[in-house]
Design a protein around this motif. Structure first.
Motif, short mmCIF file in Angstrom:
data_model
loop_
_atom_site.label_atom_id
_atom_site.label_comp_id
_atom_site.label_asym_id
_atom_site.label_seq_id
_atom_site.Cartn_x
_atom_site.Cartn_y
_atom_site.Cartn_z
N MET A 23 -9.56 -3.50 0.48
CA MET A 23 -10.56 -2.44 0.55
C MET A 23 -11.01 -2.11 -0.87
SD MET A 23 -12.21 -0.35 2.61
CE MET A 23 -11.22 -0.31 4.10
N GLU A 24 -12.27 -2.30 -1.13
CA GLU A 24 -12.85 -1.93 -2.41
C GLU A 24 -13.31 -0.48 -2.32
OE1 GLU A 24 -16.63 -3.19 -5.26
OE2 GLU A 24 -16.08 -4.45 -3.55
N VAL A 25 -12.96 0.32 -3.31
CA VAL A 25 -13.35 1.72 -3.35
C VAL A 25 -14.34 1.89 -4.50
CG1 VAL A 25 -12.53 4.09 -3.60
CG2 VAL A 25 -11.08 2.40 -2.47
N ARG A 26 -15.54 2.32 -4.17
CA ARG A 26 -16.58 2.53 -5.18
C ARG A 26 -16.90 4.01 -5.29
NH1 ARG A 26 -20.90 -2.17 -3.32
NH2 ARG A 26 -19.50 -3.94 -3.66
N GLY A 27 -17.00 4.49 -6.51
CA GLY A 27 -17.44 5.86 -6.74
C GLY A 27 -16.43 6.94 -6.42
N ALA A 28 -15.17 6.60 -6.35
CA ALA A 28 -14.14 7.62 -6.09
C ALA A 28 -13.87 8.41 -7.35
CB ALA A 28 -12.85 6.97 -5.59
N GLU A 29 -13.72 9.70 -7.20
CA GLU A 29 -13.38 10.56 -8.33
C GLU A 29 -11.90 10.91 -8.36
OE1 GLU A 29 -15.90 13.97 -8.29
OE2 GLU A 29 -17.73 12.78 -8.28
N ARG A 30 -11.24 10.77 -7.21
CA ARG A 30 -9.83 11.14 -7.12
C ARG A 30 -9.05 10.10 -6.35
NH1 ARG A 30 -8.77 16.18 -4.17
NH2 ARG A 30 -10.20 15.35 -2.64
N LEU A 31 -7.80 9.90 -6.74
CA LEU A 31 -6.85 9.08 -6.00
C LEU A 31 -5.64 9.96 -5.68
CD1 LEU A 31 -6.84 5.74 -8.04
CD2 LEU A 31 -7.92 6.18 -5.82
N LEU A 32 -5.13 9.83 -4.47
CA LEU A 32 -3.96 10.58 -4.05
C LEU A 32 -2.92 9.58 -3.56
CD1 LEU A 32 -2.77 13.44 -3.38
CD2 LEU A 32 -3.65 13.08 -1.06
N PHE A 33 -1.75 9.59 -4.19
CA PHE A 33 -0.65 8.72 -3.82
C PHE A 33 0.36 9.57 -3.06
CE2 PHE A 33 -2.76 6.87 -7.40
CZ PHE A 33 -2.75 5.51 -7.15
N VAL A 34 0.52 9.29 -1.77
CA VAL A 34 1.40 10.09 -0.91
C VAL A 34 2.75 9.38 -0.79
CG1 VAL A 34 1.69 11.12 1.37
CG2 VAL A 34 -0.60 10.99 0.34
N ALA A 35 3.79 10.10 -1.10
CA ALA A 35 5.15 9.57 -0.99
C ALA A 35 5.45 9.18 0.44
CB ALA A 35 6.15 10.63 -1.46
N GLY A 36 6.48 8.37 0.62
CA GLY A 36 6.90 8.02 1.96
C GLY A 36 7.13 9.29 2.78
N THR A 37 6.51 9.35 3.93
CA THR A 37 6.55 10.53 4.79
C THR A 37 7.19 10.15 6.11
OG1 THR A 37 4.51 11.29 3.74
CG2 THR A 37 5.09 12.31 5.83
N MET A 38 8.11 10.99 6.58
CA MET A 38 8.85 10.70 7.80
C MET A 38 8.38 11.57 8.95
SD MET A 38 10.83 10.09 4.99
CE MET A 38 11.63 11.62 4.69
N GLY A 39 8.88 11.24 10.14
CA GLY A 39 8.58 12.01 11.34
C GLY A 39 9.55 13.15 11.51
N LEU A 40 9.48 14.11 10.58
CA LEU A 40 10.36 15.28 10.59
C LEU A 40 9.54 16.51 10.94
CD1 LEU A 40 12.26 14.64 7.21
CD2 LEU A 40 12.80 13.74 9.49
N ASP A 41 10.14 17.45 11.66
CA ASP A 41 9.46 18.71 11.94
C ASP A 41 9.58 19.62 10.72
OD1 ASP A 41 11.96 20.04 12.01
OD2 ASP A 41 12.02 20.10 14.20
#
Length: 128
Positions: A23-41
């Motif tokens: 996936m090529e991303v053009r014109g993005a101003e921000r990047l968000l790197f989300v840590a490993g997320t689990m199925g926790l309540d």
């Protein structure tokens, strides 16, 4: 921001219908790197079934993205860590549903999670 999927058909194996090679991303101003997320309540308790954990997991990802002013439409890369290979199909179905059928580069890895009750963990990269 513009997202340009790349799925070459020569010189590499074909992608399946639920992902794209790049996936090529053009014109993005921000990047968000989300840590490993689990199925926790919210109390940190895992769902009792794979389906419940997948529902909680995607709810958690949506909440994390919302905190950054983003949605699942901003996801440009996704990695799933599955405790068992037999979870792959359910994970793919949940991912496709969560992304409303939009394909992104994705990888699924079978790995031992830190807690045996955590059946799946997903990390994403989002752009906006």
């Amino acid at each position: 921001m513009q997202l340009v999927p790349h799925g070459p058909t020569e010189g590499v194996y074909s992608a399946t219908d639920d992902y794209v090679h790049a996936m090529e991303v053009r014109g993005a101003e921000r990047l968000l790197f989300v840590a490993g997320t689990m199925g926790l309540d919210p109390s940190g308790t895992p769902g009792t079934t794979l389906a419940e954990q997948l529902d909680l997991l995607w709810s958690n990802i949506r909440a994390i993205l919302a905190a950054a002013g983003m949605t699942v439409d901003n996801i440009v890369r996704l990695t799933s860590y599955l405790r068992d290979a037999s979870y792959a199909e359910a994970n793919a179905v949940a991912r496709v549903a969560a992304l409303n059928g939009r394909v992104v580069p994705t990888t699924a890895i079978v790995a031992e999670t830190l807690v045996s009750d955590w059946l799946v963990e997903i990390e994403v990269i989002a752009a906006g």
